[in-house]
Design a protein around this motif. Structure first.
Motif, PDB file in Angstrom:
ATOM      1  N   PRO A  32       0.827  -1.204   0.000  1.00 19.59           N
ATOM      2  CA  PRO A  32       0.000   0.000   0.000  1.00 19.59           C
ATOM      3  C   PRO A  32       0.861   1.254   0.000  1.00 19.59           C
ATOM      4  O   PRO A  32       2.047   1.215   0.348  1.00 19.59           O
ATOM      5  N   SER A 141      -4.715   3.788   2.397  1.00 18.36           N
ATOM      6  CA  SER A 141      -4.496   2.362   2.181  1.00 18.36           C
ATOM      7  C   SER A 141      -5.278   1.494   3.157  1.00 18.36           C
ATOM      8  O   SER A 141      -5.939   0.535   2.754  1.00 18.36           O
ATOM      9  N   GLN A 145      -8.763  -0.981   2.650  1.00 14.47           N
ATOM     10  CA  GLN A 145      -8.815  -2.391   3.024  1.00 14.47           C
ATOM     11  C   GLN A 145      -9.788  -2.638   4.194  1.00 14.47           C
ATOM     12  O   GLN A 145      -9.881  -3.748   4.683  1.00 14.47           O
TER      13      GLN A 145
END
Length: 174
Positions: A32, A141, A145
């Motif tokens: 990421p 990032s 997720q």
């Protein structure tokens, strides 16, 4: 969205561009986006260069690879600075003078502005390392997720930003 002296990206377009960059990073580098590790690498290189004995006994530095490399994260950090400068020049949105709220609260000293920027940046970096990630690492990032720690970070970052602004600029411009 327009501003005095030029145009800025619409927030949705900027968000989509950042999302595309994050997706590209995850798809190609298998990692990421994150910026603070680039500063860790630079600090490690400097410590090993100028204080080799101290860096051998420092637990944090001892865990870093023997010769930290200049990698894509270092280039990303440099690209953020260069890209921001070029974008401000191209769009004509560089603020020609101090915002009135800053001037009213802190005066016009260029040295004070630089000191505030340096001090604020150092505090942000300390907090980012303490929180195991920065706004790009957690806010972009980790949120992408759906990491619980990143969502908690987003809430804490937003709340502390509002609180800091209220404390620094209480009463607004006078």
């Amino acid at each position: 969205m327009s501003s005095p002296g030029g145009t800025r990206w619409a927030p949705a377009a900027a968000g989509l561009a950042i999302g595309a960059l994050e997706t590209f990073a995850m798809g190609t580098a298998k990692r990421p986006l994150g910026v603070t590790s680039a500063f860790e690498t630079a600090a490690t290189r400097l410590a090993r260069r100028f204080a080799p004995r101290a860096s051998r006994v420092n637990e944090f530095l001892a865990k870093r690879e023997a010769t930290p490399k200049i990698d894509w994260e270092m280039l990303l950090a440099a690209g953020i600075v260069l890209g921001a400068f070029l974008a401000s020049r191209a769009s004509g949105t560089r603020a020609p003078e101090l915002p009135e709220v800053w001037r009213a609260r802190f005066g016009e000293s260029r040295g004070r502005r630089y000191a505030a920027a340096l001090g604020g940046g150092a505090l942000m970096m300390f907090g980012a390392r303490l929180g195991k990630g920065c706004t790009s690492g957690h806010g972009i990032s980790g949120t992408m997720q759906l990491a619980v720690a990143s969502l908690a970070f987003d809430l804490a970052m937003s709340a502390s930003s509002v609180l800091t602004a209220k404390l620094l600029f209480r009463g607004g411009a006078r």
